[in-house]
Write a protein that holds these residues in place. Structure first.
Motif, PDB file in Angstrom:
ATOM      1  N   LEU A 273      55.748  -8.603  -4.642  1.00 11.89           N
ATOM      2  CA  LEU A 273      56.778  -7.714  -5.171  1.00 11.89           C
ATOM      3  C   LEU A 273      58.031  -8.502  -5.525  1.00 11.89           C
ATOM      4  CD1 LEU A 273      56.546  -4.776  -2.607  1.00 11.89           C
ATOM      5  CD2 LEU A 273      55.177  -5.195  -4.668  1.00 11.89           C
ATOM      6  N   PHE A 274      58.712  -8.049  -6.582  1.00 13.86           N
ATOM      7  CA  PHE A 274      59.965  -8.703  -6.938  1.00 13.86           C
ATOM      8  C   PHE A 274      61.102  -7.680  -6.751  1.00 13.86           C
ATOM      9  CE2 PHE A 274      62.796 -10.145 -10.587  1.00 13.86           C
ATOM     10  CZ  PHE A 274      63.494 -11.021  -9.783  1.00 13.86           C
ATOM     11  N   THR A 275      61.490  -6.987  -7.808  1.00 18.45           N
ATOM     12  CA  THR A 275      62.568  -6.003  -7.641  1.00 18.45           C
ATOM     13  C   THR A 275      62.117  -4.866  -6.724  1.00 18.45           C
ATOM     14  OG1 THR A 275      61.821  -4.886  -9.637  1.00 18.45           O
ATOM     15  CG2 THR A 275      63.560  -6.521  -9.889  1.00 18.45           C
ATOM     16  N   GLU A 276      60.794  -4.615  -6.692  1.00 23.24           N
ATOM     17  CA  GLU A 276      60.286  -3.544  -5.832  1.00 23.24           C
ATOM     18  C   GLU A 276      60.609  -3.824  -4.361  1.00 23.24           C
ATOM     19  OE1 GLU A 276      58.510  -5.462  -7.811  1.00 23.24           O
ATOM     20  OE2 GLU A 276      57.309  -4.284  -9.221  1.00 23.24           O
ATOM     21  N   ALA A 277      60.641  -5.120  -4.001  1.00 21.93           N
ATOM     22  CA  ALA A 277      60.959  -5.458  -2.611  1.00 21.93           C
ATOM     23  C   ALA A 277      62.374  -4.985  -2.274  1.00 21.93           C
ATOM     24  CB  ALA A 277      60.844  -6.972  -2.406  1.00 21.93           C
ATOM     25  N   PHE A 278      63.305  -5.192  -3.216  1.00 25.08           N
ATOM     26  CA  PHE A 278      64.674  -4.723  -2.970  1.00 25.08           C
ATOM     27  C   PHE A 278      64.715  -3.206  -2.841  1.00 25.08           C
ATOM     28  CE2 PHE A 278      65.813  -8.811  -5.181  1.00 25.08           C
ATOM     29  CZ  PHE A 278      66.396  -9.401  -4.066  1.00 25.08           C
ATOM     30  N   GLU A 279      63.886  -2.547  -3.655  1.00 19.97           N
ATOM     31  CA  GLU A 279      63.877  -1.078  -3.595  1.00 19.97           C
ATOM     32  C   GLU A 279      63.378  -0.588  -2.239  1.00 19.97           C
ATOM     33  OE1 GLU A 279      61.648   0.228  -7.026  1.00 19.97           O
ATOM     34  OE2 GLU A 279      62.979  -0.929  -8.351  1.00 19.97           O
ATOM     35  N   ILE A 280      62.356  -1.274  -1.716  1.00 23.54           N
ATOM     36  CA  ILE A 280      61.827  -0.865  -0.407  1.00 23.54           C
ATOM     37  C   ILE A 280      62.869  -1.139   0.685  1.00 23.54           C
ATOM     38  CG2 ILE A 280      60.067  -1.380   1.348  1.00 23.54           C
ATOM     39  CD1 ILE A 280      58.097  -1.834  -0.982  1.00 23.54           C
ATOM     40  N   LEU A 281      63.492  -2.306   0.630  1.00 21.07           N
ATOM     41  CA  LEU A 281      64.522  -2.628   1.627  1.00 21.07           C
ATOM     42  C   LEU A 281      65.636  -1.582   1.582  1.00 21.07           C
ATOM     43  CD1 LEU A 281      64.719  -6.506   1.039  1.00 21.07           C
ATOM     44  CD2 LEU A 281      63.786  -5.363   3.070  1.00 21.07           C
ATOM     45  N   LYS A 282      65.987  -1.195   0.357  1.00 19.29           N
ATOM     46  CA  LYS A 282      67.071  -0.220   0.200  1.00 19.29           C
ATOM     47  C   LYS A 282      66.643   1.143   0.740  1.00 19.29           C
ATOM     48  CE  LYS A 282      70.363   1.320  -3.290  1.00 19.29           C
ATOM     49  NZ  LYS A 282      70.583   1.449  -4.746  1.00 19.29           N
ATOM     50  N   ALA A 283      65.382   1.492   0.469  1.00 20.22           N
ATOM     51  CA  ALA A 283      64.878   2.770   0.971  1.00 20.22           C
ATOM     52  C   ALA A 283      65.015   2.843   2.488  1.00 20.22           C
ATOM     53  CB  ALA A 283      63.414   2.955   0.558  1.00 20.22           C
TER      54      ALA A 283
END
Lengths: 715, 715
Positions: free
Chosen positions: A499-509
């Motif tokens: 994951l690239f930007t998706e990793a940030f989205e999960i961390l943010k979630a």
């Protein structure tokens, strides 16, 4: 039977009323290396059958030609037929109603491809018929209370309340060495290849076995890691578990993809798991034996404060070194203690711990020894007493024999461990006397004694440790989980390996402090996004066709806003397009760099046996080289996370060493626990790297994230 | 006598023809704890005198009322009078012509102030009369070849060619434990307080003693560190020296002033010194004994490749772990070896190291065991054989007794160490047989066996190590030395506690790569100096009244040239003047920052015993926390410096880890060797810190230097 009367899985293996030996050759009758001989020599009182079509009679046993000729009520089969016949022999046993079998035969999954296939056939018989199997490739069990064994070599029964479980018979046979006990355990079980009965089955048996107070484990591999941790964590609060984890070299370690994977080799993961489960690890077979005997003898130890009484000043100095290495402390003697013993010493000697008692003892041992030893045992600031004495088992040295004092005074004060180390011409007689009442132990060396005390302290801590709360995801976490599942499903559907930007989205979630970012696809979006972000910024290309971004001009760091940003955006798009012709363009990530704080690393690697292992430590590009990490198996409590931080060197920098500002540790704890939660909720994530993460006084900033998805090769 | 006929210092202590026991009480006649008894029991053939005014006769001895009544030719006095009488007793001995004395009495420098004074009086008698003294606070010597001892407790003589020297008698008395030998040494000397005869005297004696092949040392402190290193370095190339350094806790460490001092505690310095001198360190009394016996038995070991033959697969796995921990390797067996033994194993077993020989041995030990063991001993890829076997000293298990094979085959192949580990019901009988010809050793544990092999490898390496060249300063160094002496003399005359710009001058004199700098006292000088320097620059105040420069605005980093520089200069001068009213102004240091490269640290701390200890490792503000250092005692060769670099983690970063450019290691070696040269040439420098030094592809840049002068408090 359990206390509530339920028959237990291992009872037929440990105390069968009727046993059938299948595959015993005629030459084994009367042979020294024979189950039949050993059973008779041990005084087994149950009924023995031997299945052998070519045998007529055997002493103390009934011979049958076939399994079908056996009576109905055989509790246990002991099988040593050649390997090709094992599956059908098991099948025949099951058909005949035998529910339990020990398979001694070698040459299965421990051997070649044929062996692997044969073990697979055994598995199939077990699954279909429900017969339970110990082995193959095992010498089976020794159980002193029932005077039963399946070992083909004699073991002398014992009543030391130690239950052993091992992956090899050698511990069963050599266990008494160094412990000054007969066998050194009352029950021992060799798992062999462990095709059915495994470590966890045995732990659960010993948990409720009233003759077992200490569980001793030798394991080369732990397959059901999470089940092991669950059982061991529960059991170790009552009965200590001591383990020797064998097979520690790096040869067998699996290939791994991330920083976190590289630093968390299987040995480190297993060590972390055992420690977390309250298991006390031994470093050698000898230490395993000494620790289990020590725990069986002393139970525990209240604190770390040790008093030393020594016939030799030089020996006392070595004892201090040994205590120091084991993390123990020299007790401060109370004034009362000093007053009690002062008269024994010449004026010029200062009375303090360690007590060099040679001068008083040489004058009159009967006056000096009990006075000193009692004073130390009565001192509330002393948690254990270490005795160093001289043992000359010769009549002319009777005046210097302290052994019966050590035995009797330790027996009268069982709350405090008394550990001994001897020098002299003949220690055996002294050792027998001292250990007679099982209230004191003589160790082969000072480090052995110190390690034993440290194990006692550890067990007392285990017994008193708070029970971690159940890991129940909050409503908030459930929401984050749903959001993240959607992201993960979509990434996997698209065939993404990581994951690239998706990793940030999960961390943010999960409300973790990701440095603010946006993905933009045009100059307009860039300007709009930049308005909300603080410089300096970094730009990274987002394209499924570009894996190594830096190599193709897909990363630019430290960009200011305005014209500089516009130019960097345009230039990156062009450069990447030129370097990777045809690369798809999903956008460019614009992110605050926020590189304020100490570089740390938080990560996860999913161990095949133990599940998600969380890693914390010194971060940065050289993290692996600096090798400053701590490890825990998820799920983690905040307390676990704090302990992980405390175990690293970087914790001292985070605390504000050398005039630096202290970092926000609470925020770091949240990140570590958050990664644990993400790892528990999303098994499809196989590895996580947050490296570097910046930990500063204002909190943690996550600027780099790498999530690897399960089943895929490293990017 | 030495081989060339010269009488040696310790001969009268170890093999006196006539001995006088002074201070023996009447109750000691016939007592078990008495020099007199022990001497008679040991069979001493020399003449014994006892000095006691109240004694009439004593068996086997001539009693004298006073020292003056003794005959002229007494070689050795053994003194145990009460402590206040010791100095005059020594004096009387000297007056009477006795040249050597052992003082057993306690209560000297080991005790209180009176004791310290009394030991001072002893020193004075020794210096004035030339009498040589072993002790006080010693049990003296045991010397098997001469059947002589001064010990008041019996020791059983031995002929194992081990010479022991200890600071405590307990090793002398307990040495046989774990070694399966009588005493475990043929000569032992307890130094006690070591007021005269010391460790180095004994080392030099053992060096030329033909009955000693291995020297075993127990030391709590090493006072003449440099003399020790000189002797030990020479001796360890021929006779191995094994040492147990006791007293390792931090309690006794001296206060130190610098980074380097803080990381180089006395234990680390002593460890580095011992290692450098070729001394093999043991971690415990037990290991000390096992290692000296191993070295006495095997001499050495050509390489690190070990073959394992084991009755148990599980034991073999533990053996691999033990070899790995000890830095040894599993030998690759030759095809020839595999072919020789293949027929013994079932088809499904792969033949490789470790060899699990249970199946062949259970079938026919007499066929299998010698075949396998010989094949391994003959394999050129095998440097040692580790045997794991089962020992059942019962007639019914005679078929599985491998002990005589191990004994005979090892005796026939003495070039390769054979180390053993046993499990079973009774190992004593097997051990006696196996060790009968002193060609194989049975160890209490696998780690003991592995440590022994590692010590053998180490000794073989010591024997073959190149002799370091004499440390002769070059003409260039002499010139640098003169320049530096002038700088140091002037600084000390000015009462400076540490050096600032002078440190750069000394480094420059020794051609070390100091970042370019100038000290300027005016705007004009600043402009002129800046013309030659590259930005960014740093400015530091130079004032004898400002110690903590940063705290008062006396340090500014990263300044560009031109107006920025002018402004920084003016501002610093004003700020410091405001913060430290009246501070003298010697100027401002302007220096190129040159912060390109990896942060490393090079330093020196002068140990009171061993002299200058050079330190290298990870640098930077958190260097102490990261604790990545190596240590060597000066003088250093380039080879030493390279080894120091290789021992650290930062070496991997310097080598260009993770795509970084490799640093110029040669340049770093020059800096380390240079600091060694400076430390040797200028004893008035007590500590040096170069931290950080920047090591990059273009060489090293020294931008920070801290020299502390001897005899002064830390700044």
């Amino acid at each position: 039977m359990t206390p509530d009367g339920e028959a237990r899985l291992l009872d037929p293996f440990l105390k069968p009323d009727t046993v059938a030996i299948i595959g015993l050759s005629r030459s084994a009758i009367g042979s020294a290396v024979s189950v039949h001989t050993t059973l008779l020599d041990m005084g087994y009182e149950g009924k023995i059958y031997i299945v052998n079509p070519g045998m007529e009679t055997a002493p103390g046993a009934t011979v049958c030609k076939t399994i079908r000729e056996l009576p109905d009520a055989v509790d246990l089969a002991i099988i040593s037929v050649e390997r090709n016949s094992v599956p059908q022999t098991l099948e025949a046993c099951a058909t005949h109603g035998i529910r339990s079998a020990i398979v001694i035969t070698q040459g299965f999954a421990d051997a070649d491809e044929v062996g692997v296939r044969l073990q697979g056939e055994m598995d199939e018989v077990i699954a279909r018929t429900g017969i339970r199997v110990l082995g193959p490739n095992t010498i089976g069990v020794v159980n002193s209370p029932a005077r039963f064994t399946s070992s083909f070599i004699e073991v002398t029964p014992d009543d030391l309340p130690v239950g052993q479980v091992s992956q090899s018979g050698f511990l069963m046979m050599g266990h008494h060495l160094v412990t000054n006990e007969l066998a050194g355990y009352c029950t021992s079980i060799d798992l062999g290849n462990g095709c059915d009965i495994d470590l966890i089955d045995v732990l659960q048996h010993y948990e409720t076995d009233p003759s077992i107070n200490v569980i001793e484990v030798h394991a080369e591999a732990i397959d059901r890691g999470q089940a092991f941790m669950e059982s061991a964590s529960r059991i170790s609060r009552n009965k200590p578990i001591v383990a020797l984890k064998a097979g520690r070299t790096s040869a067998g370690q699996a290939a791994v993809a991330s920083h976190t994977g590289a630093v968390a080799g299987q040995t480190r993961v297993a060590d972390a798991a055992l420690r977390q489960a309250g298991v006390i690890q031994a470093e050698s077979a000898e230490e395993l034996r000494m620790l289990s005997k020590s725990l069986a003898t002393f139970g525990g130890m209240k604190g770390r404060r040790v008093a030393i009484m020594s016939f030799s000043g030089g020996g006392a100095v070595l004892a201090i070194d040994a205590l120091d290495r084991a993390g123990l402390e020299l007790a401060d003697l109370s004034q009362l203690t000093k007053d009690k013993v002062r008269r024994l010493f010449p004026d010029w000697m200062d009375v303090h711990n360690p007590l060099d008692i040679w001068i008083p003892v040489a004058k009159d041992l009967n006056d000096a020894f009990p006075l000193v030893m009692n004073a130390l045992l009565e001192d509330e600031g002393v948690d254990a007493v270490m005795c160093i004495y001289c043992s000359y088992n010769l009549p002319k040295y009777d005046l210097y024999d302290a052994s019966s004092y050590i035995r009797d005074l330790s027996a009268a004060n069982r709350g405090k461990p008394v550990v001994c180390w001897s020098y002299g011409q003949d220690i055996e007689g002294f050792t027998r006397t001292i250990e007679e009442k099982r209230s004191a132990i003589v160790y082969p060396g000072l480090d052995d004694a110190a390690h034993a005390l440290a194990a006692l302290v550890r067990h007392s801590e285990n017994m008193n440790a708070p029970v971690p709360p159940e890991d129940c995801p909050s409503a908030d976490d459930k929401e984050a989980g749903r959001t993240s599942d959607a992201i993960l499903d979509s990434a996997r559907a698209a065939g993404q390996k990581y994951l690239f930007t998706e990793a940030f989205e999960i961390l943010k979630a999960y409300h973790l402090p990701v440095a603010r970012w946006a993905v933009v696809r045009s100059q307009e979006e860039l300007e709009c996004a930049a308005a909300d972000l603080s410089e300096p910024l970094c730009l990274k290309i987002d394209s499924p066709d570009v894996i190594h971004k830096s190599d193709v001009g897909g990363v630019v760091l430290g960009v200011g806003k305005g014209q500089e940003l516009t130019e960097a955006y345009r230039s990156m798009k062009e450069t990447v397009a030129r370097n990777v012709p045809g690369a798809r363009f999903d956008g460019i990530l614009v992110q605050e760099m926020a590189a304020k704080g100490i570089e740390v690393m938080v990560g996860m690697v999913r161990d095949p046996a133990f599940g998600p292992c969380i890693v914390f430590g010194t971060g940065g590009v050289h993290a692996e080289i600096m090798n400053d990490f701590s490890f825990r198996i998820a799920p983690l409590t905040e307390r676990d996370a704090r302990e992980m931080i405390d175990e690293t060197l970087v914790s001292r920098i985070l605390a504000g060493a050398r005039g630096g500002q202290a970092a926000d540790i609470d925020s770091l704890v949240d990140v570590i626990v958050g990664i644990s939660r993400i790892s528990m909720a999303h098994p499809c994530i196989s590895e996580i790297d947050l490296n570097p993460a910046f930990a500063g006084p204002g909190g943690v900033h996550l600027v780099d994230a790498r999530f690897i998805l399960a089943g895929d090769e490293p990017a």
